[in-house]
Design a protein around this motif. Sequence first.
Motif, short mmCIF file in Angstrom:
data_model
loop_
_atom_site.label_atom_id
_atom_site.label_comp_id
_atom_site.label_asym_id
_atom_site.label_seq_id
_atom_site.Cartn_x
_atom_site.Cartn_y
_atom_site.Cartn_z
N PRO A 60 4.40 12.07 16.48
CA PRO A 60 4.07 12.83 15.26
C PRO A 60 3.80 14.29 15.60
N GLU A 61 4.27 15.18 14.73
CA GLU A 61 4.16 16.60 15.01
C GLU A 61 3.33 17.37 13.99
N ASP A 62 2.83 16.69 12.96
CA ASP A 62 1.95 17.38 12.02
C ASP A 62 0.81 16.45 11.61
N PHE A 63 -0.15 16.99 10.87
CA PHE A 63 -1.35 16.23 10.54
C PHE A 63 -1.03 15.00 9.70
N TYR A 64 -0.10 15.15 8.78
CA TYR A 64 0.29 14.01 7.94
C TYR A 64 0.81 12.86 8.81
N ALA A 65 1.72 13.17 9.72
CA ALA A 65 2.31 12.13 10.57
C ALA A 65 1.26 11.52 11.49
N VAL A 66 0.35 12.34 12.00
CA VAL A 66 -0.74 11.82 12.84
C VAL A 66 -1.56 10.81 12.06
N ILE A 106 8.84 8.08 8.48
CA ILE A 106 9.62 8.30 9.68
C ILE A 106 9.06 9.46 10.50
N LYS A 107 8.22 10.30 9.88
CA LYS A 107 7.62 11.41 10.60
C LYS A 107 6.71 10.91 11.73
N VAL A 108 6.32 9.64 11.69
CA VAL A 108 5.59 9.06 12.82
C VAL A 108 6.44 9.11 14.08
N ASN A 109 7.73 8.87 13.93
CA ASN A 109 8.65 8.93 15.08
C ASN A 109 8.84 10.35 15.58
N GLY A 110 8.88 11.31 14.65
CA GLY A 110 9.12 12.70 15.02
C GLY A 110 9.81 13.44 13.89
N GLU A 111 10.13 14.69 14.15
CA GLU A 111 10.71 15.55 13.13
C GLU A 111 12.22 15.68 13.21
N HIS A 150 0.84 -1.19 0.00
CA HIS A 150 0.00 0.00 0.00
C HIS A 150 0.88 1.25 0.00
N ALA A 151 1.11 1.77 -1.22
CA ALA A 151 1.92 2.98 -1.37
C ALA A 151 1.09 4.22 -1.62
N ALA A 152 -0.20 4.06 -1.90
CA ALA A 152 -1.07 5.21 -2.14
C ALA A 152 -1.24 6.01 -0.86
N ALA A 153 -1.21 7.33 -0.96
CA ALA A 153 -1.35 8.17 0.23
C ALA A 153 -1.59 9.61 -0.18
N ARG A 154 -2.13 10.37 0.74
CA ARG A 154 -2.08 11.83 0.61
C ARG A 154 -0.76 12.24 1.24
N ASN A 155 0.16 12.70 0.42
CA ASN A 155 1.51 12.97 0.90
C ASN A 155 1.61 14.30 1.63
N TYR A 156 2.70 14.45 2.34
CA TYR A 156 2.93 15.65 3.13
C TYR A 156 3.04 16.87 2.24
N VAL A 157 2.32 17.92 2.60
CA VAL A 157 2.38 19.20 1.90
C VAL A 157 2.82 20.26 2.90
N VAL A 158 3.86 21.03 2.54
CA VAL A 158 4.41 22.01 3.48
C VAL A 158 3.35 23.03 3.89
N SER A 159 2.64 23.59 2.92
CA SER A 159 1.61 24.59 3.22
C SER A 159 0.27 24.09 2.69
N ASP A 160 -0.40 23.27 3.47
CA ASP A 160 -1.67 22.70 3.05
C ASP A 160 -2.76 23.74 3.17
N LYS A 161 -3.44 24.01 2.05
CA LYS A 161 -4.46 25.06 2.02
C LYS A 161 -5.87 24.51 2.24
N SER A 162 -6.01 23.23 2.58
CA SER A 162 -7.33 22.65 2.82
C SER A 162 -8.01 23.34 3.98
N VAL A 163 -9.33 23.38 3.93
CA VAL A 163 -10.10 23.96 5.03
C VAL A 163 -9.85 23.19 6.32
N ASP A 164 -9.79 21.86 6.21
CA ASP A 164 -9.53 21.00 7.36
C ASP A 164 -8.47 19.98 6.95
N PRO A 165 -7.18 20.34 7.03
CA PRO A 165 -6.12 19.45 6.55
C PRO A 165 -6.12 18.08 7.24
N LEU A 166 -6.34 18.05 8.55
CA LEU A 166 -6.31 16.77 9.25
C LEU A 166 -7.40 15.84 8.72
#
Length: 314
Positions: free
Chosen positions: A140-146, A119-124, A71-87
């Motif tokens: 995890p320190e951001d929505f993607y890692a969470v 690896i962002k699951v472990n931290g930044e 399973h490699a499909a994912a919403r990947n990390y975006v530095v400046s996510d403009k979504s109304v509710d990124p999480l």
Amino acid sequence: MNGKIRVLVTGGNGFLGRAIVKALMIGRDFNVAALIRGAGFELDVPFFRIDEMDGLTSYLSILNDVDVIVHAAARNYVVSDKSVDPLAEYRRVNVEATVNLARQAAAVGVKRFVFISSIKVNGESTPLGKPFTATDVPHPEDFYAVSKLEAEQALLQISADSGMQVVIIRPPLVYGPGVKGNFASMMRIMAKGLPLPLGAVDNRRSLVGLDNLLSVIIRCIDHPVAAGRVFLVSDGEDLSTTQLLQRLAASGGYKTLLIPVPVWFLQLAARMLGKKDVAQRLLRSLQVDIEETCRLLEWRPVYSVNEGLAKIYK
């Protein structure tokens, strides 16, 4: 697993997914198919097109003859996510879609589910010389890692309930031919020969070349010890940002001008410009310990960093 292993790769037309499919096509031990989004697929393997991966998509017609899902499909990390509710957006793809696929896979008897996490699951970041390990408490320190951590936890519960084996791989920065995102941006800057104020950065960061990551993924498809484990992976050589830029320039045949600006000044400037996240990735350390991965999977990195960087320009 006896005979040819039937593998379904999700995200088959993405940077990593396409590379996984290509690698499995070479091996005579696999029958590979791809799950893709979009109109077509250029590789000569069976593929299944879907419009969306979410918590409602049905995969039952696809999964009947599958032994293993990568399973490699994912919403990947975006530095400046403009979504109304990124999480919520990260959870919709990275958690809900993953759980939905895994539950259907378990129901039809798929034997193993290999999940490409981060690896962002472990931290930044890590203190210099104190790398992350697979047994560390996640931070995890951001929505993607969470979202990636929540997916991991859900998959392990599905495994416990159903008996389907789950393997989790947490790569750091992945680079290779066709790489996108921040690494591609860095390559474009290097190609222009622009001066960069990064000549005095003495951090250490782990990264993983595409071929090294692929070799671990393939090992995890059927290695008997892999089931139920989390694996960290890297090239086995940690570089400072300065060293990475120097080697990248050398691999591409570019001249580079790295100005030795003090790190404290770069950190201050980044805060003032609202680029704290960018500065963190460039200036702080993030190291991973791959000793357990090497021991349990009887694996070593296939290519050195220099060899991996050279492959980008071929």
